[in-house]
Motif scaffolding. Structure first.
Motif, PDB file in Angstrom:
ATOM      1  N   ILE A 182     130.556 -83.197  22.307  1.00  0.00           N
ATOM      2  CA  ILE A 182     131.670 -83.668  21.471  1.00  0.00           C
ATOM      3  C   ILE A 182     132.360 -82.451  20.860  1.00  0.00           C
ATOM      4  N   ALA A 183     133.658 -82.340  21.064  1.00  0.00           N
ATOM      5  CA  ALA A 183     134.412 -81.197  20.545  1.00  0.00           C
ATOM      6  C   ALA A 183     134.484 -81.249  19.023  1.00  0.00           C
ATOM      7  N   PRO A 184     134.487 -80.089  18.369  1.00  0.00           N
ATOM      8  CA  PRO A 184     134.563 -80.058  16.905  1.00  0.00           C
ATOM      9  C   PRO A 184     135.740 -80.851  16.337  1.00  0.00           C
ATOM     10  N   ILE A 185     136.856 -80.911  17.053  1.00  0.00           N
ATOM     11  CA  ILE A 185     138.030 -81.622  16.544  1.00  0.00           C
ATOM     12  C   ILE A 185     137.786 -83.129  16.439  1.00  0.00           C
ATOM     13  N   SER A 186     136.862 -83.652  17.224  1.00  0.00           N
ATOM     14  CA  SER A 186     136.529 -85.075  17.182  1.00  0.00           C
ATOM     15  C   SER A 186     135.369 -85.378  16.240  1.00  0.00           C
ATOM     16  N   PHE A 187     134.683 -84.338  15.804  1.00  0.00           N
ATOM     17  CA  PHE A 187     133.438 -84.490  15.061  1.00  0.00           C
ATOM     18  C   PHE A 187     133.590 -85.317  13.784  1.00  0.00           C
ATOM     19  N   ILE A 188     134.605 -85.018  12.994  1.00  0.00           N
ATOM     20  CA  ILE A 188     134.752 -85.659  11.690  1.00  0.00           C
ATOM     21  C   ILE A 188     134.936 -87.170  11.814  1.00  0.00           C
ATOM     22  N   TYR A 189     135.601 -87.614  12.871  1.00  0.00           N
ATOM     23  CA  TYR A 189     135.817 -89.050  13.058  1.00  0.00           C
ATOM     24  C   TYR A 189     134.495 -89.764  13.351  1.00  0.00           C
TER      25      TYR A 189
END
Length: 208
Positions: A182-189
């Motif tokens: 999972i890419a860091p940009i998607s992590f928070i979601y």
């Protein structure tokens, strides 16, 4: 603590390793790879919950540990320690799986999975997992392992996020640029969805 550590190692190792093996053996067919990934994950969940359920409760998941903290079945010190061992086990599993499959040990995922729809998907997945644990534990405690295994097996296929439902596994998957990463940009979601889903599951169960 050691059982949470070992169980988390096996869980993350299975998720990532079966993803790599699925892609390798299917010739890059994502559907076949996901099926292999699903079966392996469901199987290991059943086994590790049976192995360690009577030792630590077999959480292997900070969201689950948080719910048991809210239920006053886990104090704050144990909550933090459980989460630390779960995360350490998950990260160690990533590096170990990379080593045995002979790929770069240190990686950061480039697998961008999405934003708000994925957050909603993780709310549903994590809420469902918590409800599964709490209801089955209350009415048929011996069936918790198979119920969790089956819920996550189903969740791989009915949620667009493939039902991570676990912050420690989510963090570990940041560090693998393979099928299950999972890419860091998607992590928070994913993390927000898991926290919201866990709290919703806890309060819905309280209604009953």
């Amino acid at each position: 603590y050691i059982s949470e550590f070992i169980g988390s190692i096996f869980l993350v190792a299975t998720v990532i390793g079966s993803g790599i093996m699925g892609v390798n053996m299917s010739g890059g067919n994502d559907g076949v790879a996901l099926l292999g990934n699903t079966i392996a994950t469901g199987a290991i969940l059943f086994v590790i919950i049976k192995m360690f359920g009577s030792v630590s409760g077999a959480h292997f998941n900070p969201a689950v540990s948080m719910v048991f903290f809210l239920r006053k079945e886990l104090d704050f010190k144990n909550l933090l320690t459980y989460i630390a061992y779960q995360m350490l086990g998950g990260i160690l599993a990533v590096f170990t799986i990379h080593y045995i499959f002979e790929i770069a040990i240190f990686q950061v995922s480039t697998n961008i999975r999405g934003e708000i729809p994925l957050l909603v998907s993780e709310i549903i997945a994590t809420m469902g997992l918590i409800l599964t644990i709490l209801f089955v534990r209350k009415y048929d405690q011996s069936s918790v392992a198979i119920a969790v295994a089956l819920f996550i097996t189903a969740g791989y296929w009915f949620t667009s996020s493939t039902s991570f439902a676990n912050p420690a596994v989510t963090i570990a998957r940041l560090f693998t640029d393979t099928f299950t990463g999972i890419a860091p940009i998607s992590f928070i979601y994913f993390i927000l969805g898991q926290l919201i889903g866990a709290i919703l599951g806890y309060y819905i169960f309280k209604i009953f």
